[in-house]
Design a protein around this motif. Sequence first.
Motif, PDB file in Angstrom:
ATOM      1  N   UNK A 266       0.670  -1.010   0.042  1.00 20.18           N
ATOM      2  CA  UNK A 266       0.291   0.006   0.319  1.00 20.18           C
ATOM      3  C   UNK A 266       0.792   1.468  -0.426  1.00 20.18           C
ATOM      4  N   UNK A 268       1.311   3.473   2.505  1.00 20.11           N
ATOM      5  CA  UNK A 268       2.210   4.134   3.478  1.00 20.11           C
ATOM      6  C   UNK A 268       2.751   2.665   3.553  1.00 20.11           C
ATOM      7  N   UNK A 269       2.442   1.050   3.820  1.00 21.66           N
ATOM      8  CA  UNK A 269       3.272   0.282   4.193  1.00 21.66           C
ATOM      9  C   UNK A 269       3.291  -1.036   3.524  1.00 21.66           C
ATOM     10  N   UNK A 270       3.933  -1.968   3.713  1.00 20.18           N
ATOM     11  CA  UNK A 270       3.747  -3.543   3.223  1.00 20.18           C
ATOM     12  C   UNK A 270       4.076  -3.828   4.006  1.00 20.18           C
ATOM     13  N   UNK A 287       7.751  -0.879   6.266  1.00 18.17           N
ATOM     14  CA  UNK A 287       7.370   0.745   6.421  1.00 18.17           C
ATOM     15  C   UNK A 287       8.927   0.424   4.861  1.00 18.17           C
TER      16      UNK A 287
END
Lengths: 316, 388
Positions: A266, A268-270, A287
């Motif tokens: 995504x 903002x993060x995986x 992150x």
Amino acid sequence: MKKKVLLMGASGSGKTSMRSLIFSNNPASLTSRLGATIDVEQNHVRFLGDLILNLWDCGGQDSFMDSYLTTQRPTIFQQVGVMIYVFDAESHEPIKDMEYYRDCLEGLRYFSPEAAIFILIHKMDLIREPQQLLDKRRQELQEVSGDVSIQLFGTTIFDQTLYKAWSSIVHTLIPNASILSKHLSIFAQACGATEVILFERTTFLVIATSSSGTGVASSAVPTYAKDGSDHQLEPTRYERTSELIKAFKYTCSRVREEFHTLELDLHDFSAVLDELTKNTYVLVILHDPTIETAAVKLNIRLARSKFETLQADSLN
Amino acid sequence: MAANHVSYDATSSNGRASRPPLNGSRHSSSSIQRTKVLVLGLRRSGKSSIQQVLFNNLPPKQSFYLEPTYRIVKTQIDTVVPLELWDTPGHATPESIGIPIGQFRSLIFVIDIRDLYNQPITKLVSFVTAAYQSNPDINIEVFVHKSEKLQEDDKIENFRHIQERVTDRLLDLAPEYENIQPNFYLTSIYDHSLHEAFSRVLHKLIDSLPYLEDMLNVFCANSQSPKAFLFDTKSRLYVATDASPVDTATHNLCCDYLEMLTSFGTLYKSTASTSRHSPPTTSEDPQLLSSNGASLTPSPTTSTGVPPQSSKKHPKEMFYPSAATSLHPSTPGTTLTYHEITSSLALLALVPTSVYEGRRGLLEYNVVFFREGVQEICDVEKETREGG
């Protein structure tokens, strides 16, 4: 290893509902179908493979309560690992509730003085000013409980609070949870992950996280990401993850599928959510945008055997 | 990050007077032509709840506390087509709407499923005839609502009953009304039936639907996917799907998956880092990087004369979120994939796990083609709306 868990509280306070939510993967909307519990319903819930929770769901009608406190007293209160006492936040008979609680506490103190005590103020979704009520109840219950240490949670089956409470309940039952935490933080380091969270498979309760280990706690607060920045994450994330995944598991079961793995990439993060051992799931949060989820999946596969042995050790 | 957005908004609103908003901007200027949809029904039939649940993420239980609507409320909704929903009070008549009913593309009439008396049907018929006279092509959509209040058998019976009465009444009035074919949907805000019904209403308003469907068909054929949906991420309405029939269970699964992903997306958001995948223009700007999300002056962006949103006009290197969940145990196993297509659309597809794992590159190649096609359609749609 067997642990006896007593689930007590007045009739209609929501004991069986929460049991069905946590252990049977039923959604909150279906709890209205549950009938009253007659006497004691005993359940054996296999938790983390070798740890067996012996759940005593004690029907809360007055006649049952009276018999628990008299004729059945030794049977009920012997060898208790945890007592969970559920109060209806909107109870009509608070004085009677408190009396029964006091009596149960007494029984517990006599037969299983080592037992941990959790108090859930349930059905909080009905309360307008929850914090006020919780503070008031905490004070009252502390007074009644005297020197016995209690842990109090405000819960409702309609949001994540129930998972928070149950996660800390289970946490007290798992021996050496801190060792698991320590290894999770090593694993997090190996993956370059910000955080690694271990869930129990059927309940999706949090067992351990890479940032919760005692001793390593302060240093392990996730800074493994390359940029070295301190990631401040949402404090309710664990229980909300449990709630979200449980809800999705239920959806999958509706189409006769079974939730297996999840990977996200995504803005903002995986994240990768995958099986770690026979009865746990691991969630790896990244992150650092340069780390591929496939690499994490490989790491998880390689870590499996280590965690299998760890888990076996910690339970023996 | 929030601070950034505020400053972006400020710049784009400055520019709005002279220039139509560029792609990616959620603010709609009045120059955009909106498709008008009229929502009708007796008081307390659930008109406002439907809109709040669909477009404002109101928890269904909270809809009980909604205030009654006393005047016409217009809501602008940006899905794949810009919509304007007109929510009416229960006592509205064809004359009190203010504009000719023929100007609406669709008319949604909400009937409480327990309401079998004449009143709602009389009202429905009066609107339908008024609309038909000025615009015979108007879509008549009837939501038989609050279906959760009845048992399964009664539900179906009342639904059929209401359907029959509406068509009978129309035929009684004049034989020419035979041409009017209202669409009936059984809906409830407590499950996905509302989303599915509104999706179908939406489909009739999308002029480019056949092209979107074609592309989905091609995608499915080339990816061995049994079912794929193009969803509007915010409202969780599906904009288009491939030609295979929609199975309610699969639709619900996709809806829930999307909801889960949306909630998950904010859960592990770090406050420390602004964004892992900053759009190309911002990463070129050293000032933006050094400030690390703290408040920054809008000057670097305004000086270029182009609001940053415009740079999001589909650069190739832009990052598109994706996700996949594998479902067991039905062999050979299915994977449910999610790919962001535009800032408001996402492709959800069921793919055999063997394909997802074995030929993921090919699958993603197909997604890229699909994405480019959809983006092109969206751009054309936008241009015509703004031009007209």
